[in-house]
Design an enzyme around this catalytic site. Sequence first.
Site, PDB file in Angstrom:
ATOM      1  N   GLY A 142      10.881 -59.313  67.413  1.00 34.55           N
ATOM      2  CA  GLY A 142      10.987 -57.864  67.314  1.00 34.55           C
ATOM      3  C   GLY A 142       9.754 -57.367  66.604  1.00 34.55           C
ATOM      4  CB  THR A 143       7.696 -54.618  66.729  1.00 34.71           C
ATOM      5  OG1 THR A 143       8.576 -53.634  67.273  1.00 34.71           O
ATOM      6  CG2 THR A 143       7.073 -55.427  67.841  1.00 34.71           C
TER       7      THR A 143
ATOM      8  CB  VAL B  43      15.890 -49.841  68.952  1.00 33.78           C
ATOM      9  CG1 VAL B  43      15.065 -49.936  70.221  1.00 33.78           C
ATOM     10  CG2 VAL B  43      16.965 -48.800  69.108  1.00 33.78           C
ATOM     11  CB  CYS B  44      12.203 -52.174  66.775  1.00 37.11           C
ATOM     12  SG  CYS B  44      11.897 -50.440  67.131  1.00 37.11           S
ATOM     13  CB  SER B  45      14.774 -56.450  65.202  1.00 41.19           C
ATOM     14  OG  SER B  45      15.914 -55.762  64.756  1.00 41.19           O
TER      15      SER B  45
END
Lengths: 166, 152
Positions: A142-143, B43-45
Amino acid sequence: MLTPPITSRDHVTGNQQGSTEIVEYGDFQCPYCGEAFGVVRDMLQALSNIKFVFRHFPLAESHEYAMDAALAAEAAARQQQFWQMHDALYLHQQELSDALFPELAKQLQLNLEQFKEDMQDNLLVSKVEADFESGIRSGVNGTPTFFINGKRFNGDYRNLLSAVRH
Amino acid sequence: MLQKGNKAPDFTLVASPDKMITLSDLRGKNVILAFYPADWSPVCSDQMALYNETLRFFERHNAVLLGISVDGKWCHKAFAKDRNLHFDLLADFEPKGAVSRQYGVYKDGVSQRALFVIDDQGMIQWSYLSPISENPGADGILQALETMAKTV
């Protein structure tokens, strides 16, 4: 482990000879990356021994402008302004749009025609995708994901500075 | 939890309000089963959002990815639409967790975060149980697919 290790293709800032190497995999539209941008900036100001690298990890299916933003940074890199564009993209993250990229290029006084042409260059797409694939290989999930001296940092990025100090 | 060398138990699950998927219909392809606790994590991870971006790497290895959780079909549908997912999410909903149990990854009312790579003959070639709060990423799956390609 970071795969591949830092190469001459990478964008480096901070101390080029720094003893601590930090690599971030990031997405210009990811809000957590936007938050981490401030953390990284503070860290680079506080510590003089950091060699910092940014690699692209655009989550293009989730973030409409992630891929184009990465290409904008790479296009700016062709005019030696990668980090200026990197910073500008994060500072204007709330305003990401198709119109923003040439606008930022103008503010950075880039050659606009060249910039627009480079944003369409498949070689730059390949470079961004190579970064993404290296992230997958390295275990990015992820980011943002950070690597400190090649090892994935699994803690909260807000604690990056204290993790590096120890 | 089932391991490498076990035969993958066959199942038929609902993939969307008008689509069923049967594992044995996918013979000839490698299949990645990604069990996960619930739709709608951050969401992002998010693991499913990540796999959505890595489908093309899986496809290079003739592999299809299926997500599985105990969420119902309508929940999956809304989640897949919201996240723009390009793969099927299976509803292990009725009887709840039946397939997750067969694979040995059902606990505390949800599927564990577990990965299985099944070869084109229906044999499990790799499995991995991740800590439930940790997104296992895609590197293990890709390594397993590469190892399989070498040994064929």
